[in-house]
Design a protein around this motif. Structure first.
Motif, PDB file in Angstrom:
ATOM      1  N   VAL A 170      71.228 -66.675   1.040  1.00  0.00           N
ATOM      2  CA  VAL A 170      72.283 -66.906   2.138  1.00  0.00           C
ATOM      3  C   VAL A 170      72.959 -68.148   2.094  1.00  0.00           C
ATOM      4  N   ASP A 171      74.332 -68.348   1.574  1.00  0.00           N
ATOM      5  CA  ASP A 171      75.098 -69.642   1.147  1.00  0.00           C
ATOM      6  C   ASP A 171      76.533 -69.419   1.018  1.00  0.00           C
ATOM      7  N   ASP A 172      77.419 -69.822   2.091  1.00  0.00           N
ATOM      8  CA  ASP A 172      78.483 -69.648   2.023  1.00  0.00           C
ATOM      9  C   ASP A 172      79.372 -70.478   0.788  1.00  0.00           C
ATOM     10  N   ASP A 173      78.701 -71.073   0.047  1.00  0.00           N
ATOM     11  CA  ASP A 173      79.223 -71.795  -1.094  1.00  0.00           C
ATOM     12  C   ASP A 173      79.109 -70.731  -2.334  1.00  0.00           C
ATOM     13  N   GLN A 174      80.188 -70.188  -2.699  1.00  0.00           N
ATOM     14  CA  GLN A 174      79.937 -69.007  -3.841  1.00  0.00           C
ATOM     15  C   GLN A 174      79.440 -69.421  -5.117  1.00  0.00           C
ATOM     16  N   GLY A 175      79.862 -70.903  -5.352  1.00  0.00           N
ATOM     17  CA  GLY A 175      79.308 -71.395  -6.770  1.00  0.00           C
ATOM     18  C   GLY A 175      77.878 -71.722  -6.692  1.00  0.00           C
ATOM     19  N   ARG A 183      74.137 -75.180   6.989  1.00  0.00           N
ATOM     20  CA  ARG A 183      75.526 -75.243   7.660  1.00  0.00           C
ATOM     21  C   ARG A 183      76.258 -74.188   6.952  1.00  0.00           C
ATOM     22  N   MET A 184      76.708 -73.124   7.894  1.00  0.00           N
ATOM     23  CA  MET A 184      77.631 -72.117   7.259  1.00  0.00           C
ATOM     24  C   MET A 184      78.432 -71.722   8.325  1.00  0.00           C
ATOM     25  N   PRO A 185      79.782 -71.504   8.243  1.00  0.00           N
ATOM     26  CA  PRO A 185      80.557 -70.829   9.388  1.00  0.00           C
ATOM     27  C   PRO A 185      80.243 -69.705   9.849  1.00  0.00           C
ATOM     28  N   GLY A 186      80.486 -69.788  11.327  1.00  0.00           N
ATOM     29  CA  GLY A 186      80.052 -68.578  12.218  1.00  0.00           C
ATOM     30  C   GLY A 186      78.645 -68.837  12.529  1.00  0.00           C
ATOM     31  N   PRO A 210      72.123 -61.709  -2.994  1.00  0.00           N
ATOM     32  CA  PRO A 210      73.144 -62.849  -2.608  1.00  0.00           C
ATOM     33  C   PRO A 210      73.935 -62.338  -0.998  1.00  0.00           C
ATOM     34  N   PHE A 211      74.182 -63.201  -0.235  1.00  0.00           N
ATOM     35  CA  PHE A 211      75.007 -63.221   0.959  1.00  0.00           C
ATOM     36  C   PHE A 211      75.638 -64.491   1.217  1.00  0.00           C
ATOM     37  N   THR A 212      77.007 -64.140   1.716  1.00  0.00           N
ATOM     38  CA  THR A 212      77.669 -65.359   2.005  1.00  0.00           C
ATOM     39  C   THR A 212      77.912 -65.435   3.417  1.00  0.00           C
ATOM     40  N   SER A 213      77.228 -64.710   4.251  1.00  0.00           N
ATOM     41  CA  SER A 213      77.183 -64.716   5.663  1.00  0.00           C
ATOM     42  C   SER A 213      75.917 -64.493   6.285  1.00  0.00           C
ATOM     43  N   GLY A 214      75.470 -65.040   7.161  1.00  0.00           N
ATOM     44  CA  GLY A 214      74.196 -64.933   7.934  1.00  0.00           C
ATOM     45  C   GLY A 214      74.240 -63.403   8.460  1.00  0.00           C
ATOM     46  N   ARG A 215      75.312 -62.985   9.228  1.00  0.00           N
ATOM     47  CA  ARG A 215      75.385 -61.797   9.816  1.00  0.00           C
ATOM     48  C   ARG A 215      75.250 -60.606   8.908  1.00  0.00           C
ATOM     49  N   ASP A 216      75.643 -60.698   7.446  1.00  0.00           N
ATOM     50  CA  ASP A 216      75.666 -59.702   6.617  1.00  0.00           C
ATOM     51  C   ASP A 216      74.410 -59.594   6.106  1.00  0.00           C
ATOM     52  N   PHE A 217      73.568 -60.828   5.843  1.00  0.00           N
ATOM     53  CA  PHE A 217      72.203 -60.649   5.546  1.00  0.00           C
ATOM     54  C   PHE A 217      71.324 -60.070   6.559  1.00  0.00           C
ATOM     55  N   LEU A 218      71.547 -60.372   7.889  1.00  0.00           N
ATOM     56  CA  LEU A 218      70.741 -59.835   8.974  1.00  0.00           C
ATOM     57  C   LEU A 218      70.836 -58.184   8.840  1.00  0.00           C
ATOM     58  N   GLU A 219      72.266 -57.717   8.740  1.00  0.00           N
ATOM     59  CA  GLU A 219      72.230 -56.537   8.788  1.00  0.00           C
ATOM     60  C   GLU A 219      71.842 -55.600   7.569  1.00  0.00           C
ATOM     61  N   ALA A 220      71.434 -56.463   6.285  1.00  0.00           N
ATOM     62  CA  ALA A 220      70.845 -55.686   5.087  1.00  0.00           C
ATOM     63  C   ALA A 220      69.374 -56.049   4.908  1.00  0.00           C
ATOM     64  N   CYS A 221      68.696 -57.084   5.534  1.00  0.00           N
ATOM     65  CA  CYS A 221      67.600 -57.355   5.086  1.00  0.00           C
ATOM     66  C   CYS A 221      66.429 -56.427   5.790  1.00  0.00           C
ATOM     67  N   ASP A 222      65.552 -56.265   4.885  1.00  0.00           N
ATOM     68  CA  ASP A 222      64.183 -55.412   5.082  1.00  0.00           C
ATOM     69  C   ASP A 222      62.843 -56.210   4.879  1.00  0.00           C
ATOM     70  N   ALA A 223      62.334 -56.263   5.934  1.00  0.00           N
ATOM     71  CA  ALA A 223      61.065 -56.885   6.067  1.00  0.00           C
ATOM     72  C   ALA A 223      59.923 -56.407   5.383  1.00  0.00           C
ATOM     73  N   ASN A 224      60.056 -55.143   4.877  1.00  0.00           N
ATOM     74  CA  ASN A 224      58.850 -54.051   4.364  1.00  0.00           C
ATOM     75  C   ASN A 224      58.397 -54.389   2.983  1.00  0.00           C
ATOM     76  N   GLY A 225      59.263 -55.094   2.133  1.00  0.00           N
ATOM     77  CA  GLY A 225      58.916 -55.427   0.888  1.00  0.00           C
ATOM     78  C   GLY A 225      58.331 -57.051   0.906  1.00  0.00           C
ATOM     79  N   ASN A 226      57.942 -57.407  -0.516  1.00  0.00           N
ATOM     80  CA  ASN A 226      57.493 -58.683  -0.697  1.00  0.00           C
ATOM     81  C   ASN A 226      58.548 -59.777  -1.007  1.00  0.00           C
ATOM     82  N   ALA A 227      59.132 -60.214   0.142  1.00  0.00           N
ATOM     83  CA  ALA A 227      60.376 -61.047   0.151  1.00  0.00           C
ATOM     84  C   ALA A 227      60.317 -62.447   0.779  1.00  0.00           C
ATOM     85  N   CYS A 228      61.288 -63.152   0.400  1.00  0.00           N
ATOM     86  CA  CYS A 228      61.649 -64.444   1.198  1.00  0.00           C
ATOM     87  C   CYS A 228      62.955 -64.555   1.326  1.00  0.00           C
TER      88      CYS A 228
END
Length: 211
Positions: A12-17, A59-62, A35-53
């Motif tokens: 999750v990073d707003d800097d595309q590069g 610092r991101m806008p919003g 990849p996600f450029t916004s925290g809100r988009d990440f929260l809507e898509a994330c799934d805590a059931n897999g093996n993930a981090c």
């Protein structure tokens, strides 16, 4: 839902590069990066059931990284969080670790340092998932009555219904009844599932099972 064996890194990073280069680095070692450029988009898509981090920019806008971390906790999504930031001042670092972050890496980051941190977070998440599964299995075992346990053991050892009935001095019909209850309480669809659970719980030695 993610496959339990698949290792996923949410970036999750707003800097595309920076986002693109981090995704490329993770994929170069065989990890799946989302990849996600916004925290809100990440929260809507994330799934805590897999093996993930989560690799999370501070610092991101919003919605900033610390707010995203708080939202994860509020939603009961217990994913290991690694912060990556070009602004690693002490108060922010302290807040991040107090809220449960597993690491805080400064930009521009050392690639191997980042990969090592990600692998440690995924290993920790895998262990935690395994611990959760063991605890759930133990709860199901503890829910069995003594008579259900009496039937479970010879059942997973490979004895037939007739042999179990003889061992316990009860009718075949009664054994069938207890067998059905055991399968239901243990949430096992097949006998093979039940055997696997018994081995995982160390109730039986796989080398001593009847063929």
């Amino acid at each position: 839902m993610n496959d339990a064996q698949e290792q996923v890194v949410y970036v999750v990073d707003d800097d595309q590069g920076m986002l693109d280069s981090t995704v490329w680095l993770l994929e170069s070692v065989g990890l799946r990066a989302m990849p996600f450029t916004s925290g809100r988009d990440f929260l809507e898509a994330c799934d805590a059931n897999g093996n993930a981090c989560v690799l999370l920019d501070v610092r991101m806008p919003g919605m900033g990284g610390l707010q995203v971390q708080e939202a994860l906790g509020a939603r009961g999504l217990d994913l290991p969080v690694i912060f990556v930031s070009g602004h690693a001042d002490v108060p922010i670092v302290v807040r991040a670790f107090k809220a449960g972050a597993v690491d805080f890496i400064e930009k521009p980051y050392n690639q191997q340092l980042l990969l090592d941190s990600v692998q440690q977070a995924l290993s920790r998440d895998e262990r935690r998932a395994a611990d959760g599964e063991r605890a759930s299995l133990q709860e199901r075992l503890d829910s069995l009555t003594q008579r259900e346990r009496d039937v479970l053991l010879p059942l997973v050892q490979g004895f037939t219904t007739k042999e179990i009935a003889r061992q316990l001095d009860i009718s075949i019909k009664t054994v069938d009844l207890y067998r059905s209850r055991v399968m239901k309480r243990m949430q096992a669809e097949r006998l093979a599932d039940l055997v696997g659970m018994a081995i995982a719980a160390r109730l039986v030695d796989p080398l001593r099972l009847r063929g």
